[in-house]
Design a protein around this motif. Structure first.
Motif, mmCIF file in Angstrom:
data_model
loop_
_atom_site.group_PDB
_atom_site.id
_atom_site.type_symbol
_atom_site.label_atom_id
_atom_site.label_comp_id
_atom_site.label_asym_id
_atom_site.label_seq_id
_atom_site.Cartn_x
_atom_site.Cartn_y
_atom_site.Cartn_z
ATOM 1 N N LEU A 1 0.863 -1.187 0.000
ATOM 2 C CA LEU A 1 0.000 0.000 0.000
ATOM 3 C C LEU A 1 0.895 1.230 0.000
ATOM 4 O O LEU A 1 2.061 1.151 0.383
ATOM 5 C CB LEU A 1 -0.880 -0.001 1.245
ATOM 6 C CG LEU A 1 -1.747 -1.240 1.440
ATOM 7 C CD1 LEU A 1 -2.434 -1.193 2.795
ATOM 8 C CD2 LEU A 1 -2.781 -1.363 0.329
ATOM 9 N N LEU A 2 0.355 2.347 -0.416
ATOM 10 C CA LEU A 2 1.125 3.589 -0.380
ATOM 11 C C LEU A 2 1.020 4.166 1.037
ATOM 12 O O LEU A 2 -0.069 4.575 1.455
ATOM 13 C CB LEU A 2 0.571 4.600 -1.390
ATOM 14 C CG LEU A 2 0.512 4.132 -2.847
ATOM 15 C CD1 LEU A 2 0.018 5.258 -3.737
ATOM 16 C CD2 LEU A 2 1.859 3.643 -3.316
ATOM 17 N N PRO A 3 2.124 4.199 1.785
ATOM 18 C CA PRO A 3 2.040 4.627 3.191
ATOM 19 C C PRO A 3 1.641 6.083 3.367
ATOM 20 O O PRO A 3 1.173 6.479 4.420
ATOM 21 C CB PRO A 3 3.455 4.393 3.726
ATOM 22 C CG PRO A 3 4.330 4.255 2.545
ATOM 23 C CD PRO A 3 3.482 3.805 1.393
ATOM 24 N N ARG B 1 -0.656 7.651 1.592
ATOM 25 C CA ARG B 1 -2.048 7.850 1.199
ATOM 26 C C ARG B 1 -2.944 7.105 2.187
ATOM 27 O O ARG B 1 -2.579 6.037 2.673
ATOM 28 C CB ARG B 1 -2.296 7.318 -0.225
ATOM 29 C CG ARG B 1 -1.515 8.050 -1.316
ATOM 30 C CD ARG B 1 -2.125 9.405 -1.594
ATOM 31 N NE ARG B 1 -1.464 10.098 -2.682
ATOM 32 C CZ ARG B 1 -0.566 11.083 -2.518
ATOM 33 N NH1 ARG B 1 -0.237 11.475 -1.310
ATOM 34 N NH2 ARG B 1 -0.019 11.673 -3.542
ATOM 35 N N PHE C 1 -4.017 6.027 7.726
ATOM 36 C CA PHE C 1 -2.872 5.731 6.868
ATOM 37 C C PHE C 1 -2.471 4.267 7.098
ATOM 38 O O PHE C 1 -2.681 3.742 8.206
ATOM 39 C CB PHE C 1 -1.701 6.650 7.210
ATOM 40 C CG PHE C 1 -1.899 8.067 6.749
ATOM 41 C CD1 PHE C 1 -1.763 8.396 5.403
ATOM 42 C CD2 PHE C 1 -2.225 9.073 7.648
ATOM 43 C CE1 PHE C 1 -1.952 9.701 4.974
ATOM 44 C CE2 PHE C 1 -2.425 10.378 7.226
ATOM 45 C CZ PHE C 1 -2.285 10.697 5.889
ATOM 46 N N GLY D 1 0.206 2.856 7.839
ATOM 47 C CA GLY D 1 1.065 2.664 9.010
ATOM 48 C C GLY D 1 0.279 2.546 10.302
ATOM 49 O O GLY D 1 0.812 2.096 11.314
ATOM 50 N N GLU D 2 -0.967 2.970 10.272
ATOM 51 C CA GLU D 2 -1.799 2.904 11.476
ATOM 52 C C GLU D 2 -2.594 1.602 11.548
ATOM 53 O O GLU D 2 -3.344 1.393 12.488
ATOM 54 C CB GLU D 2 -2.780 4.088 11.502
ATOM 55 C CG GLU D 2 -2.080 5.438 11.549
ATOM 56 C CD GLU D 2 -3.053 6.597 11.348
ATOM 57 O OE1 GLU D 2 -3.248 7.358 12.295
ATOM 58 O OE2 GLU D 2 -3.603 6.717 10.237
ATOM 59 N N LEU D 3 -2.456 0.757 10.508
ATOM 60 C CA LEU D 3 -3.261 -0.470 10.446
ATOM 61 C C LEU D 3 -2.451 -1.681 10.900
ATOM 62 O O LEU D 3 -1.228 -1.712 10.750
ATOM 63 C CB LEU D 3 -3.737 -0.726 9.012
ATOM 64 C CG LEU D 3 -4.496 0.392 8.292
ATOM 65 C CD1 LEU D 3 -4.794 -0.039 6.871
ATOM 66 C CD2 LEU D 3 -5.786 0.723 9.038
ATOM 67 N N SER D 4 -3.172 -2.698 11.389
ATOM 68 C CA SER D 4 -2.520 -3.976 11.688
ATOM 69 C C SER D 4 -2.294 -4.694 10.359
ATOM 70 O O SER D 4 -2.842 -4.299 9.322
ATOM 71 C CB SER D 4 -3.423 -4.810 12.581
ATOM 72 O OG SER D 4 -4.606 -5.116 11.867
#
Lengths: 266, 244
Positions: B80-82, B84, B117, B119-122
């Motif tokens: 994924l685009l970190p 976006r 974003f 980066g905030e996801l598991s």
């Protein structure tokens, strides 16, 4: 106990103060040291902050200070813009294409190692004592740093994201805007930050050597007259101006484009 | 229809030696078919998927995809685009209407995370976003490279169900790489097995064929059948390790 109180005080200050104001204590300390040190220095070598301020006010009233600041700032922006745009194009092309890299690498090495003074003098001799020569000389001094930084950025582009773009048939415009530019942004920001400071330092030398206006020219006059108050009266507002650009334009812009880094999953 | 006819795919090692990665892999995939690609580690499953996706064109053989067909792909890592948000990642590749993307996101339980974003996801959520992105292109061909690996079993099962529902709705031809026989038999209606390296197609059967049409014993017997095939695959190639 004292240590923890100091820590708590610092923490309180950090949480309740806008980060950009955290620079103020250091600047204030510098001002106090200047005021205290001024009388101990040889006569005329370090005028007090108030003496410098009075020269600033008088130069402001005459309009000379603002006009010279504007002229120098214009040269900084023109040369910085030229160096950043050409350096970015060259750096990205060199990072993406090995043939272009081999072709232009010797040029970059020459420019990186050529003393700024040589470039400035040659530009004035070849182009003439005009703004074109001044801006070209400054841009040529900054361009190789930008190109090298962006070349590294371009080499570090994520191949996995390239493949993702290929599979999903992303149009070139989208690929550039959403995949390439965000990856190059940290490198561009680093090149811009160092570039802005380098550009204005070289612009002053260029003005000192071959222009009849601008902050550099005025500093040259002050040097000839050994007028330190006038020298500082021209240098300090410009430094302040560049600090303000850094604090109120460059940093907020960086914070905006890197806001995605702030939230990380634990 | 996807038509794969790979006679040979080689790769040069760092020492300069040519190594055969894939050999004699021929199969077709019809719209609506869900096919699992199984085989020992290093047998060329991901390479085969990359060839089909058009990411690797250096092979001997032929690959035919219907002109203008759209590919949706889920890579091993979400890619994924970190910079976006989830919504922007889905919109980036999506040719679907906003409402369709909202539906896909809702089906995969992403509605609450659209403004986050990556980066905030598991990892589990990021994988769901990658699956949603693959569906956002309205794919005719869906390629998935171990989409459920390293997820906890309950989440993997839920995602498999969500994936099946989306595949049936879209009628995309689906090819997915997996190391799990359970996953292959419960998600796919057809199984392709590759031998140990160099990967050669040694079995291409529907799940019905594998279990002999006895529906109540379908899963159990299909698993046994695939296990047997994989056992043959490893022993027929100098006892290569099967890490399934």
């Amino acid at each position: 106990m004292k240590k923890s109180t100091l820590k708590a005080g610092l923490s309180w200050f950090q949480t309740r103060t806008n980060p950009r104001w955290l620079r103020l204590p250091f600047l204030l300390l510098l001002l106090i040291l200047w005021q205290v040190g001024s009388p101990t220095a040889p006569v005329g070598a370090l005028p007090s902050p108030f003496a410098v301020l009075s020269v600033i006010v008088s130069e402001m009233r005459s309009g000379a200070l603002l006009s010279n600041l504007a002229i120098t700032f214009g040269r900084v922006i023109a040369s910085f813009g030229l160096a950043m745009s050409l350096g970015t194009l060259l750096g990205v092309a060199m990072g993406r294409n090995k043939t272009i890299d081999r072709l232009f690498d010797p040029l970059l090495i020459v420019l990186l190692n050529l003393p700024a003074l040589v470039v400035i003098v040659l530009a004035y001799i070849w182009i003439g004592l005009n703004d074109t020569a001044a801006i070209t000389a400054v841009a040529l001094n900054k361009l190789p740093n930008t190109a090298v930084t962006l070349r590294e950025g371009s080499r570090a582009l994520d191949k996995d994201l390239d493949e993702m773009a290929l599979v999903f048939h992303l149009p070139t415009q989208k690929k550039l805007r959403d995949i390439v530019i965000p990856q190059l942004a940290p490198y561009f920001a680093a090149a811009a930050r160092s570039g802005l400071s380098l550009a204005w330092k070289i612009v002053l030398i260029v003005e000192l050597l071959g222009r009849s206006n601008g902050v550099g020219f005025e500093i040259g006059i002050a040097f000839q007259l050994f007028d330190i108050a006038r020298l500082l009266a021209y240098a300090l507002p410009f430094i302040g101006f560049m600090l303000a650009i850094e604090a109120f334009i460059v940093q907020p812009f960086e914070n905006h484009i890197f806001r995605w880094r702030s939230g990380r999953h634990a | 229809m996807l038509r794969v006819r790979i006679t040979r795919k080689t790769r040069q090692s760092a020492s300069g030696q040519l190594r055969i990665v894939l050999e004699k892999c021929a199969f077709d995939l019809k719209p609506g078919e869900t096919c699992a690609l199984l085989g020992p580690s290093g047998c060329g499953k991901t390479t085969l998927l990359r060839i089909i996706a058009g990411l690797d064109c250096d092979f001997d053989g032929q690959l035919e995809r219907p002109a203008g067909s759209r590919i949706g792909m889920v890579f091993q890592d979400p890619r994924l685009l970190p910079w976006r948000t989830v919504w922007q990642n889905l919109r980036l590749v999506g040719i679907s209407q906003e409402s369709d993307i909202t539906d896909i996101a809702a089906a995969l339980g992403l509605s609450r995370h659209l403004n986050h974003f990556p980066g905030e996801l598991s990892l589990g959520l990021a994988r769901r976003v990658a699956i949603a992105r693959a569906f956002a292109v309205k794919p005719d061909l869906l390629l998935l490279d171990e989409p459920f690996v390293s997820l906890d079993p309950a989440l993997a099962i839920r995602l498999q169900e969500e994936l099946l529902a989306l595949v049936h709705k879209r009628k995309a031809a689906t090819l997915f790489v997996t190391h799990s026989i359970d996953e292959a038999v419960s998600v796919a209606n057809r199984v392709i097995v590759l031998s140990a390296a160099p990967g050669t197609l040694i079995a291409d059967q529907t799940v019905e064929e594998l279990c002999g049409g006895v529906l109540h014993a379908r899963v159990h017997r299909a698993k046994e059948a695939v296990s047997a095939l994989l056992g043959n695959a490893s022993t027929s190639h100098n006892g290569a390790d099967l890490s399934l």
